[in-house]
Write a protein that holds these residues in place. Sequence first.
Motif, PDB file in Angstrom:
ATOM      1  N   GLN A   1       0.962  -1.106   0.012  1.00 32.42           N
ATOM      2  CA  GLN A   1       0.018   0.084  -0.054  1.00 32.42           C
ATOM      3  C   GLN A   1       0.842   1.226   0.080  1.00 32.42           C
ATOM      4  O   GLN A   1       1.662   1.462   0.802  1.00 32.42           O
ATOM      5  CB  GLN A   1      -0.838   0.091   1.357  1.00 32.42           C
ATOM      6  CG  GLN A   1      -1.857  -1.116   1.168  1.00 32.42           C
ATOM      7  CD  GLN A   1      -2.421  -1.188   2.502  1.00 32.42           C
ATOM      8  OE1 GLN A   1      -2.646  -2.371   3.209  1.00 32.42           O
ATOM      9  NE2 GLN A   1      -3.101  -0.155   3.321  1.00 32.42           N
ATOM     10  N   THR A   2       0.455   2.034  -1.026  1.00 29.46           N
ATOM     11  CA  THR A   2       1.806   3.240  -1.163  1.00 29.46           C
ATOM     12  C   THR A   2       0.651   4.494  -1.148  1.00 29.46           C
ATOM     13  O   THR A   2      -0.484   4.352  -1.924  1.00 29.46           O
ATOM     14  CB  THR A   2       2.460   3.165  -2.201  1.00 29.46           C
ATOM     15  OG1 THR A   2       1.880   3.043  -3.517  1.00 29.46           O
ATOM     16  CG2 THR A   2       3.497   2.382  -2.047  1.00 29.46           C
ATOM     17  N   THR A   3       0.809   5.662  -0.368  1.00 32.97           N
ATOM     18  CA  THR A   3      -0.026   6.733  -0.461  1.00 32.97           C
ATOM     19  C   THR A   3      -0.182   7.514  -1.786  1.00 32.97           C
ATOM     20  O   THR A   3       0.961   7.859  -2.758  1.00 32.97           O
ATOM     21  CB  THR A   3       0.696   7.836   0.386  1.00 32.97           C
ATOM     22  OG1 THR A   3       0.725   7.248   1.670  1.00 32.97           O
ATOM     23  CG2 THR A   3      -0.246   9.079   0.383  1.00 32.97           C
ATOM     24  N   LEU A   4      -1.198   7.760  -2.403  1.00 31.70           N
ATOM     25  CA  LEU A   4      -1.503   8.345  -3.543  1.00 31.70           C
ATOM     26  C   LEU A   4      -1.964   9.906  -3.367  1.00 31.70           C
ATOM     27  O   LEU A   4      -1.264  10.859  -3.897  1.00 31.70           O
ATOM     28  CB  LEU A   4      -2.539   7.726  -4.518  1.00 31.70           C
ATOM     29  CG  LEU A   4      -2.778   8.463  -5.933  1.00 31.70           C
ATOM     30  CD1 LEU A   4      -1.487   8.120  -6.784  1.00 31.70           C
ATOM     31  CD2 LEU A   4      -3.921   7.593  -6.696  1.00 31.70           C
ATOM     32  N   PHE A   5      -2.916  10.268  -2.401  1.00 31.52           N
ATOM     33  CA  PHE A   5      -3.201  11.387  -2.018  1.00 31.52           C
ATOM     34  C   PHE A   5      -3.171  11.574  -0.572  1.00 31.52           C
ATOM     35  O   PHE A   5      -4.141  10.621   0.320  1.00 31.52           O
ATOM     36  CB  PHE A   5      -4.684  11.749  -2.710  1.00 31.52           C
ATOM     37  CG  PHE A   5      -4.465  11.814  -4.186  1.00 31.52           C
ATOM     38  CD1 PHE A   5      -3.906  12.772  -4.770  1.00 31.52           C
ATOM     39  CD2 PHE A   5      -5.365  10.650  -4.880  1.00 31.52           C
ATOM     40  CE1 PHE A   5      -3.669  12.537  -6.412  1.00 31.52           C
ATOM     41  CE2 PHE A   5      -5.429  10.907  -6.144  1.00 31.52           C
ATOM     42  CZ  PHE A   5      -4.686  11.821  -6.759  1.00 31.52           C
TER      43      PHE A   5
ATOM     44  N   VAL B   1      -5.571   8.161   0.436  1.00 31.17           N
ATOM     45  CA  VAL B   1      -5.915   7.216  -0.751  1.00 31.17           C
ATOM     46  C   VAL B   1      -4.843   6.668  -0.998  1.00 31.17           C
ATOM     47  O   VAL B   1      -3.656   7.187  -1.149  1.00 31.17           O
ATOM     48  CB  VAL B   1      -6.453   8.128  -2.174  1.00 31.17           C
ATOM     49  CG1 VAL B   1      -6.487   7.125  -3.328  1.00 31.17           C
ATOM     50  CG2 VAL B   1      -7.767   8.679  -1.793  1.00 31.17           C
ATOM     51  N   GLN B   2      -4.612   5.348  -1.234  1.00 30.50           N
ATOM     52  CA  GLN B   2      -3.588   4.646  -1.333  1.00 30.50           C
ATOM     53  C   GLN B   2      -3.676   3.613  -2.630  1.00 30.50           C
ATOM     54  O   GLN B   2      -4.929   3.363  -2.837  1.00 30.50           O
ATOM     55  CB  GLN B   2      -3.303   3.845  -0.129  1.00 30.50           C
ATOM     56  CG  GLN B   2      -3.117   4.278   1.178  1.00 30.50           C
ATOM     57  CD  GLN B   2      -2.999   3.406   2.173  1.00 30.50           C
ATOM     58  OE1 GLN B   2      -3.125   2.268   2.381  1.00 30.50           O
ATOM     59  NE2 GLN B   2      -2.438   4.039   3.529  1.00 30.50           N
ATOM     60  N   VAL B   3      -2.476   3.262  -3.236  1.00 27.33           N
ATOM     61  CA  VAL B   3      -2.487   2.204  -4.379  1.00 27.33           C
ATOM     62  C   VAL B   3      -2.292   0.874  -3.932  1.00 27.33           C
ATOM     63  O   VAL B   3      -1.334   0.917  -2.791  1.00 27.33           O
ATOM     64  CB  VAL B   3      -1.579   2.542  -5.352  1.00 27.33           C
ATOM     65  CG1 VAL B   3      -1.492   1.389  -6.496  1.00 27.33           C
ATOM     66  CG2 VAL B   3      -1.682   3.928  -6.056  1.00 27.33           C
ATOM     67  N   LEU B   4      -3.208   0.040  -4.071  1.00 26.73           N
ATOM     68  CA  LEU B   4      -3.061  -1.414  -3.510  1.00 26.73           C
ATOM     69  C   LEU B   4      -2.367  -2.221  -4.659  1.00 26.73           C
ATOM     70  O   LEU B   4      -2.899  -2.313  -5.833  1.00 26.73           O
ATOM     71  CB  LEU B   4      -4.494  -2.045  -3.390  1.00 26.73           C
ATOM     72  CG  LEU B   4      -4.490  -3.241  -2.602  1.00 26.73           C
ATOM     73  CD1 LEU B   4      -4.124  -3.221  -1.095  1.00 26.73           C
ATOM     74  CD2 LEU B   4      -5.942  -3.744  -2.420  1.00 26.73           C
TER      75      LEU B   4
END
Length: 171
Positions: free
Chosen positions: A3-7, A166-169
């Motif tokens: 999981q990486t932060t997008l916003f 918001v994170q990218v999975l």
Amino acid sequence: MAQTTLFSREEIVKRVAEMGQQISADFAGREMIALCVLKGAVFFCTDLVRNISLDVALDFIQVSSYGNQKYSSGVVTILKEPQLDMHGKAVLIIEDIIDSGLSMREVFRYIESRGASMVRTATFLDKPAARKVPFSADYVGFSIEPQFVIGYGLDYAEKYRNIPEVQVLSE
Ligand code: IMP
Ligand code: MG
């Protein structure tokens, strides 16, 4: 799963405030209904309406979702109908994310058929490259690449909605 932060929370707060200001200007002088598409848009909707400086009624609609899949089945059915009379009202449909466009196309058609005088759509996130049917929202928080995202209402198999950013999975 990574999981990486997008916003970040800060970016979200700022963008939702901007959207609220624009929507307030565009809906001024009309009888407005904010129609939240359950369940994912609940978080965005409650933040957005608090940034709308008009009298605004609130209602909910639910359409069939992805189930536990990352990809749409392509079949959209209405699970929960709105309760308010839409005749002559200016309705803002509020969605968490537009992907294939199938859900929003169905909700839009349905609300138009209920006699609203104006129907506009606001989506927190948009994945324009993922469309299976053409659909463009009137208000878009952020446009993103066709990747799977979670948090701020967005789920994967009903998990992660409560993550405030918001994170990218990814696998
Ligand atoms: P569409 O009908 O394909 O446009 O899908 C819209 C619905 O799919 C949204 O309301 C979400 O519930 C779900 N969805 C689409 N993409 C994502 C995503 O990246 N994360 C979480 N849910 C998503
Ligand atoms: Mg969902």
